[in-house]
Design an enzyme around this catalytic site. Sequence first.
Site, PDB file in Angstrom:
ATOM      1  N   ARG A   1       0.845  -1.215   0.000  1.00  0.00           N
ATOM      2  CA  ARG A   1       0.000   0.000   0.000  1.00  0.00           C
ATOM      3  C   ARG A   1       0.875   1.258   0.000  1.00  0.00           C
ATOM      4  NH1 ARG A   1      -1.895   2.265   4.396  1.00  0.00           N
ATOM      5  NH2 ARG A   1      -2.172   0.325   5.533  1.00  0.00           N
TER       6      ARG A   1
ATOM      7  N   TYR B   1     -15.994  16.148 -15.337  1.00  0.00           N
ATOM      8  CA  TYR B   1     -16.527  14.787 -15.230  1.00  0.00           C
ATOM      9  C   TYR B   1     -17.504  14.703 -14.051  1.00  0.00           C
ATOM     10  CZ  TYR B   1     -16.565   9.786 -14.217  1.00  0.00           C
ATOM     11  OH  TYR B   1     -16.953   8.505 -13.945  1.00  0.00           O
TER      12      TYR B   1
ATOM     13  N   ASP C   1      -6.700  17.986 -14.975  1.00  0.00           N
ATOM     14  CA  ASP C   1      -7.060  16.625 -15.362  1.00  0.00           C
ATOM     15  C   ASP C   1      -6.666  16.457 -16.832  1.00  0.00           C
ATOM     16  OD1 ASP C   1      -8.333  14.315 -16.276  1.00  0.00           O
ATOM     17  OD2 ASP C   1      -9.982  14.511 -14.847  1.00  0.00           O
TER      18      ASP C   1
ATOM     19  N   LYS D   1      -8.392   5.284 -19.208  1.00  0.00           N
ATOM     20  CA  LYS D   1      -8.744   5.748 -20.554  1.00  0.00           C
ATOM     21  C   LYS D   1      -7.580   5.514 -21.531  1.00  0.00           C
ATOM     22  CE  LYS D   1     -12.613   6.880 -18.644  1.00  0.00           C
ATOM     23  NZ  LYS D   1     -12.376   7.235 -17.300  1.00  0.00           N
TER      24      LYS D   1
END
Length: 393
Positions: free
Chosen positions: A59, A112, A184, A209
């Site tokens: 992690r 978004y 972004d 994407k």
Amino acid sequence: MSKKFKHMETEMIHEGYDSKEMLGSLTPPIFQTSTFTFDTAEQGAARFAGEEEGHVYSRISNPTVQVLEQKLAALEKAEKGLAFASGMAAISAVLIALTKANDHIICSSGLYGCTFGLLSMMDEKYNIQTDYVDMSDVKNIEAKIRPETKVFYIETPINPTMEVIDLELVIHIARKHNVLVVVDNTFSTPYLQRPIELGADVVVHSATKYLGGHGDVIAGLAAGKKELMEQIAATTQKDIGGVLSPFDAWLVIRGLKTLPLRMDRHSDNALQIAEKLKQHPKVKRVFYPGDPDAAGYSVMKKQMKSGGGTLSFEIDGGKEEAQGFLNNLQFISIAVSLGDTETLIQHPATMTHAVIPEERRQEMGITDALIRLSVGIEAWQDIWEDLEQALNC
Ligand SMILES: Cc1ncc(COP(=O)(O)O)c(C=O)c1O
């Protein structure tokens, strides 16, 4: 570790990884482990204290994930990259780390849907208010700046209206007022646009994407200055814990190798399709930044290599006509997401942006007639044939 290649096509393949360090393995091995053993208790203590370099727990860091983080940093011309379990995990980790209760954010007029949801939640829980501003005019932005303004959050091109924001202009205002800029860069990827070179502080991505590119992984990335990234790594990344798995990192690393080839093809195809859509009587308006007639074309030329692979258009009619058109398609898939090899189509008002209240959605230009098309890398003639027959039904 940056090898400083001159061309991005080479960087995509070679940056961030040295096969000599991995027994000559051409592709980065997948370190599918949750934890790392220490030789001694003292070594474990030294690693936790940050006195000795090395992995502790996946992690916190993992060698496969690190390859991707180094690659992204090199491609975005940033000092450090971080990988997350999704684009939203990256965006939330960045925005929560950079703000505190009662701060203020100025955001591009559209974005978004889930990022809108996150900003609304930050407002409800912590009174971190967001103003959505048409960033084409300096006066609009300066009018909204308050002493509490911490971040400008920008999508460009904006999902799904494809509006382009002049990064140089907005970053100049941010510098003047000592505000951080987060961009972004999902729609453009570093192959087409590098906001950090223009002065942005942090770049975030849905690597789901174009970066991944094959519709087989959910992933997020962030990159920026070492100090900021280390702050995010030590707080919202580590303690909220939305980190990327080694296998998913490996998939994005594989996707990146062909990004330049895919992006060129996506852009070429999208331009062809935009031209065809503009001429069809059932199409009212087409929004594609690579279209020489588009309002944002000159800004696109200034800051992007090409218009990218996503466009949107308004069909003559409303929701019923838009849904009817989608249902008439034969091989183009009705699906959210974008940037895959396959052409994908969706209806933002009822899908990706359905969480945004109707009135705000209208202000953002997301009408019931708007359709978003992620143009794949198939032959554009086949894509057009399917769109045309569905429009003509
Ligand atoms: C521009 C943009 N940013 C962020 C996201 C969120 O990414 P993810 O779905 O990987 O969480 C998306 C998803 O569609 C997006 O389009």
